[in-house]
Structure formats: structure tokens, C-alpha cells
Design a protein around this motif. Structure first.
Motif, PDB file in Angstrom:
ATOM      1  N   GLU A  48      -4.491   7.754  16.245  1.00 38.09           N
ATOM      2  CA  GLU A  48      -4.375   6.330  15.948  1.00 38.09           C
ATOM      3  C   GLU A  48      -5.117   6.044  14.651  1.00 38.09           C
ATOM      4  OE1 GLU A  48      -3.521   3.359  16.202  1.00 38.09           O
ATOM      5  OE2 GLU A  48      -2.344   3.149  18.019  1.00 38.09           O
ATOM      6  N   TRP A  49      -4.882   4.866  14.101  1.00 35.75           N
ATOM      7  CA  TRP A  49      -5.643   4.442  12.923  1.00 35.75           C
ATOM      8  C   TRP A  49      -7.040   4.004  13.365  1.00 35.75           C
ATOM      9  CZ3 TRP A  49      -4.870   5.812   8.275  1.00 35.75           C
ATOM     10  CH2 TRP A  49      -5.507   5.157   7.209  1.00 35.75           C
ATOM     11  N   ARG A  50      -7.897   3.797  12.398  1.00 37.16           N
ATOM     12  CA  ARG A  50      -9.264   3.362  12.695  1.00 37.16           C
ATOM     13  C   ARG A  50      -9.241   2.048  13.480  1.00 37.16           C
ATOM     14  NH1 ARG A  50     -12.961   3.080   7.618  1.00 37.16           N
ATOM     15  NH2 ARG A  50     -11.429   1.512   7.002  1.00 37.16           N
ATOM     16  N   PRO A  57       2.540   3.396   7.836  1.00 41.08           N
ATOM     17  CA  PRO A  57       2.237   3.331   6.400  1.00 41.08           C
ATOM     18  C   PRO A  57       1.423   2.112   6.000  1.00 41.08           C
ATOM     19  CG  PRO A  57       4.531   3.964   6.730  1.00 41.08           C
ATOM     20  CD  PRO A  57       3.984   3.608   8.080  1.00 41.08           C
ATOM     21  N   ASP A  58       1.696   0.952   6.596  1.00 39.54           N
ATOM     22  CA  ASP A  58       0.966  -0.264   6.229  1.00 39.54           C
ATOM     23  C   ASP A  58      -0.535  -0.084   6.384  1.00 39.54           C
ATOM     24  OD1 ASP A  58       3.385  -1.372   5.794  1.00 39.54           O
ATOM     25  OD2 ASP A  58       3.269  -2.900   7.356  1.00 39.54           O
ATOM     26  N   GLN A  59      -0.957   0.649   7.415  1.00 39.98           N
ATOM     27  CA  GLN A  59      -2.390   0.816   7.661  1.00 39.98           C
ATOM     28  C   GLN A  59      -3.048   1.631   6.555  1.00 39.98           C
ATOM     29  OE1 GLN A  59      -1.648   2.411  11.605  1.00 39.98           O
ATOM     30  NE2 GLN A  59      -2.686   0.652  12.546  1.00 39.98           N
ATOM     31  N   ILE A  60      -2.315   2.564   5.987  1.00 34.07           N
ATOM     32  CA  ILE A  60      -2.870   3.370   4.899  1.00 34.07           C
ATOM     33  C   ILE A  60      -3.104   2.522   3.665  1.00 34.07           C
ATOM     34  CG2 ILE A  60      -2.431   5.324   3.344  1.00 34.07           C
ATOM     35  CD1 ILE A  60      -0.743   6.574   5.571  1.00 34.07           C
ATOM     36  N   VAL A  61      -2.129   1.679   3.333  1.00 28.52           N
ATOM     37  CA  VAL A  61      -2.181   0.968   2.056  1.00 28.52           C
ATOM     38  C   VAL A  61      -2.930  -0.355   2.143  1.00 28.52           C
ATOM     39  CG1 VAL A  61      -0.052   2.056   1.322  1.00 28.52           C
ATOM     40  CG2 VAL A  61       0.059  -0.190   2.396  1.00 28.52           C
ATOM     41  N   GLU A  62      -3.129  -0.891   3.335  1.00 28.87           N
ATOM     42  CA  GLU A  62      -3.758  -2.208   3.450  1.00 28.87           C
ATOM     43  C   GLU A  62      -5.277  -2.138   3.523  1.00 28.87           C
ATOM     44  OE1 GLU A  62      -1.901  -4.071   6.774  1.00 28.87           O
ATOM     45  OE2 GLU A  62      -0.039  -4.514   5.684  1.00 28.87           O
ATOM     46  N   GLU A  63      -5.844  -0.945   3.739  1.00 27.29           N
ATOM     47  CA  GLU A  63      -7.300  -0.806   3.766  1.00 27.29           C
ATOM     48  C   GLU A  63      -7.780  -0.181   2.467  1.00 27.29           C
ATOM     49  OE1 GLU A  63      -9.377   0.515   7.139  1.00 27.29           O
ATOM     50  OE2 GLU A  63      -7.806  -0.044   8.561  1.00 27.29           O
ATOM     51  N   PRO A  64      -8.887  -0.659   1.918  1.00 30.79           N
ATOM     52  CA  PRO A  64      -9.372  -0.133   0.636  1.00 30.79           C
ATOM     53  C   PRO A  64      -9.590   1.378   0.633  1.00 30.79           C
ATOM     54  CG  PRO A  64     -10.543  -2.155   1.211  1.00 30.79           C
ATOM     55  CD  PRO A  64      -9.712  -1.779   2.416  1.00 30.79           C
TER      56      PRO A  64
END
Length: 465
Positions: free
Chosen positions: A190-192, A247-254
Motif C-alpha cells: 500500500e502507499w504510505r 500513480p496519483d499517490q506517487i506524483v501528489e506527494e513531494p
């Protein structure tokens, strides 16, 4: 006997004095592999005709194949044009292309309603991030372990396909590429912060896979690290990443790219394989359904293909800034009470606007605002009533159900359902509806179970024990 008559008979036996079917749901609630999930269960399973569901599964497979062919057939292989129509921004597109080739495997869960005549597709949900596999499997399995239900199933020629067993076989085949001759080490990532939100569902999935014979680790992307070009969770080397991030989670976090860098490097080196690729997210985009439905786009399809699309898919159209300047916008305004607005890249009913539950002013505003993000409008499908006995009141009440059909590269992989009380809201989703209940789905077959041609993972009624 039709599926509707089976449901009526189930309700009758459930209400009978001293009926043992009352034991079914309490047994499900205590089932070990469901312990991590704290949701609600419908008081009875749902029933479908086996022939009907297999015909729909065949149509769905062809429709997914059509969806995967869209870049070549409608855009001459020009991926930039394709992703522009789908409103996929530069950041998401970069993440998708960094990880994978474009064409993903057929793996996911299609969501549909039954309108009383046939099933109608709402979304394809292509990709490993879609859930529900374990709930579908374990609720059905738990019910079959209750003698009263097993007897009811045998008398009515009921069976089911166990989705998790299909997942196990799929992951073993896929894992053999990187772990030949041995069981692959699979880690669901999962994402963070994702496990705080979805942890109970994924731990339910973990328990079900382990029960079916395949171990799987559950963690978040920051928990893994790279060593010698391979990917590790603690001291355990990972062969397959079961992707639960998008993909959104990769690009939306700094620091998104830094978080995912170890996974990306190991993937590029061939030391770990990603199931499924991020490109699945492209073809799960609801705009793909609009491309198939709209005659202005589907000129590349043959007559039989168009008939297939119209048979399973409600009228669906793209809503973007260009559409606001066409007759389509006026048509959507006039047909408000027949349409629902859905955001292309979101699921679970998030961001949806139900035309028949809004007024004209709100509907116009929703169309104009949502066109910037990229949406579709879809013809309303009224789900058939599912009559379910309230175990407290002892009376049948009307519910509405959304069915989920699981599929893998090997084909149809089982069913699940979620249901809400009729009149309590038009979006049937665990995310958007506080009173959504999970339900097993059993298929009624006409042939005796011992001679039926059962699909992968199928469990006949006489194999309850």
C-alpha cells in the motif's frame, strides 16, 4: 427454478420456526479469515443464473479486450492523443510510463447492476488495487460450512467460484518468471498511510490467500528497501509486488518518487515483478467506456463489437471542456433525471453526482465544474429489487445490489455483491454508503454439479465439506 424463486424459497425457510438457516450469518461473522473485516453482512446471499452470468463474463472479456485495443484502433498508436482524451496529466503519465509497458493483463473486478432483464456494466476496475476478492471468497466458503445452508445449496444446485483460489493460481504463474521452481514471495504494498484506511480489507485478503495455500506479506511502500539490486521487506527478499498503490499517490506527494524509487529500480532490473502494472490504471479510466459507447468515437469497431458494447454497457459519454460547447451538454441538461456524472479516474462513488437526486441548477454546475477534471455521464440503471428478510422484524424488505465480477488472465473468477436498503441512496458503495452490506453470490446451475463444466476455482454445491 429461477434465481428469484431460489431467493424466495431461502426467505421462506429462513422465517420458518426453528429454521437452521438463521445460523448462517452468525457463523460468517465468526469466520477466522474474515476476522480483520468489521463491516456488515446481508442477511442472505444473492443468487444468479449460471448461464446468464457466464454469458456476461464472456461479453465482459471481449469488452476488456476492446478496451485494451483502443490506443491502436482509435488513435493509430498515438499514446499522447489517447491519454489526452482520458485527461491523464503529465505527472500521472510519467509514473505510468516509468514503470511499465502500456498493455496490462486482464485482472480486476467489473461492477454491474442487474436491471431485472440483464446485467449492465458500470465500471471495469482493471488492476490489482481493486478489492473484494477475499470477502467474496470467504463469505461463500463460510456459508457452505453450515449444514443447513449446504443442504439448501445441494437441493437448489447452487455453487460458486472462489476468487482467491483464482488469485493464487494467477500469482503462482506470474511469480514463476522471477522464482522458477519455487513458491514466489509476494508482498502487497500500500502507499504510505494506506493500511490505516484499507488495512482491514488487505489483512482479510492476506488471511484468505494464506488459507488457500499462498503466503503474502502486507506492508507499505516506505517499509521496503533495496539491497544488491533486489527488494526486501526486513530480511525477506521479495519476488512479486502486489500493487495496491496508484500513480496519483506517487506524483501528489513531494517525496513520492523517493518513496517508490527502490521498487522502481528493482522492477527495472528484473529482480522484482509488479502485479499489476500501473498502466492498468489507464484502461480502468471511465473515459474508455465512453469511447466504446459513443458512435462518434467507435467507428473503428465492427458491427458485432458495437452490438456487444450496447448489450452490456449503458449509454456513456465524455464530459470535458469541449463537450460543454456541443449539443451533448444540452442533452445532458435535459436528461438530468436519467443520468449520473462520474469522475474518470475515481472509484467507489467518490465525486459522483446523481442527476435524479439534484435540481437543475446543481446539475448544470456539476457538469460545468467536473468537465475541467474529466468525467463521463452514464445512463441510469435501476437495480432490480432483492427481497431480504430482516432477521429482527421477520419481514422481507427491498434492497438494491451492486454485483462485482472478478476476472484474471485465465477468465471468470467469481462474484461478490454489496447491497443497500432501497431508497437509502443511489450509490452502492462501501466508501460512500454507511449502510452498505457485503453479500455472497451463488450461481444456480441447471446441470447436476458433478457433470457441470465448472470454471477455475469453482466449488459445486455437493462439495461443501
Amino acid at each position: 427454478m429461477s434465481a428469484e424463486r431460489v431467493a424466495a424459497q431461502y426467505n421462506e425457510e429462513l422465517c420458518a420456526p426453528g429454521g437452521d438457516l438463521r445460523e448462517v450469518i452468525p457463523h460468517v461473522k465468526k469466520y477466522p479469515t474474515l476476522a480483520a473485516w468489521n463491516g456488515k453482512y446481508l442477511a442472505r446471499p444473492l443468487f444468479v443464473d449460471e448461464r446468464e452470468i457466464h454469458r456476461f463474463a464472456e461479453d465482459l472479456r471481449h469488452l476488456v479486450d476492446l478496451t485494451l485495443s483502443l490506443p491502436d484502433r482509435m488513435f493509430d498508436g498515438n499514446l499522447d492523443k489517447f491519454r489526452s482524451v482520458l485527461d491523464i496529466g503529465d505527472g500521472r503519465w510519467a509514473a505510468i510510463r516509468e514503470f511499465d509497458d502500456l498493455l496490462p493483463p486482464c485482472y480486476g473486478r467489473a461492477d454491474m447492476y442487474h436491471d431485472g432483464t440483464s446485467f449492465k456494466l458500470l465500471e471495469t476496475n482493471l488492476g490489482s488495487e481493486c478489492g473484494g476478492w477475499a470477502l467474496a471468497s470467504e463469505i461463500s466458503q463460510a456459508m457452505m460450512e453450515v449444514d443447513a445452508f449446504a443442504g439448501f445449496a445441494r437441493r437448489n444446485q447452487l455453487g460458486y467460484v472462489h476468487p482467491v483460489r483464482a488469485v493464487v493460481e494467477t500469482l503462482r504463474r506470474f511469480g514463476a518468471r522471477v522464482a522458477p521452481g519455487r513458491e514466489p514471495v509476494v508482498a502487497l504494498l500500500e502507499w504510505r498511510g494506506g493500511l490505516e484506511v484499507y488495512g482491514e480489507l488487505w489483512r482479510n485478503f492476506q488471511a484468505a490467500l494464506r488459507s488457500a495455500g499462498l503466503d503474502i506479506l502486507v506492508a507499505e511502500v516506505p517499509d521496503v528497501h533495496e539491497r544488491g539490486g533486489a527488494l526486501y521487506l526486513g530480511d525477506t527478499k521479495i519476488d512479486v509486488v502486489y500493487r495496491a498503490f496508484v500513480p496519483d499517490q506517487i506524483v501528489e506527494e513531494p517525496d513520492g518518487w523517493d518513496l517508490v524509487a527502490p521498487v522502481l529500480r528493482a522492477h527495472r532490473a528484473g529482480r522484482v515483478h509488479l502485479w499489476t502494472p500501473l498502466s492498468s490504471n489507464v484502461f480502468a479510466n471511465k473515459a474508455c467506456l465512453a469511447l466504446l459507447s459513443d458512435p462518434a468515437w467507435r467507428r473503428a469497431l465492427g458491427e458485432d463489437e458495437c452490438r456487444l458494447v450496447d448489450r452490456v454497457l449503458p449509454w456513456t459519454r465524455l464530459i470535458n471542456t469541449e463537450a460543454l460547447r456541443t449539443d451533448l451538454f444540452d442533452e445532458c441538461l435535459a436528461r438530468r433525471d436519467q443520468l449520473i456524472l462520474k469522475v474518470n479516474a475515481r472509484g467507489g462513488g467518490v465525486g459522483a453526482v446523481v442527476g435524479w437526486e439534484t435540481d437543475d441548477v446543481m446539475w448544470r454546475q456539476a457538469l460545468e465544474t467536473s468537465a475541467v477534471e474529466g468525467c463521463v455521464v452514464q445512463q441510469r440503471v435501476k437495480p432490480r429489487p432483492e427481497f431480504v428478510v430482516n432477521p429482527v422484524a421477520g419481514k422481507a424488505e427491498e434492497w438494491h445490489a451492486a454485483y462485482g465480477m472478478f476476472y484474471t488472465p485465465e477468465g471468470f473468477a467469481g462474484l461478490r455483491a454489496k447491497a443497500v436498503p432501497a431508497g437509502s441512496g443511489s450509490i452502492i458503495s462501501f466508501t460512500s454508503h454507511a449502510d452498505a452490506h457485503a453479500a455472497a453470490v451463488f450461481q444456480q446451475r441447471e446441470l447436476p454439479a458433478e457433470v457441470a463444466d465448472l470454471p477455475q476455482g469453482a466449488v459445486p454445491a455437493d462439495a461443501a465439506k
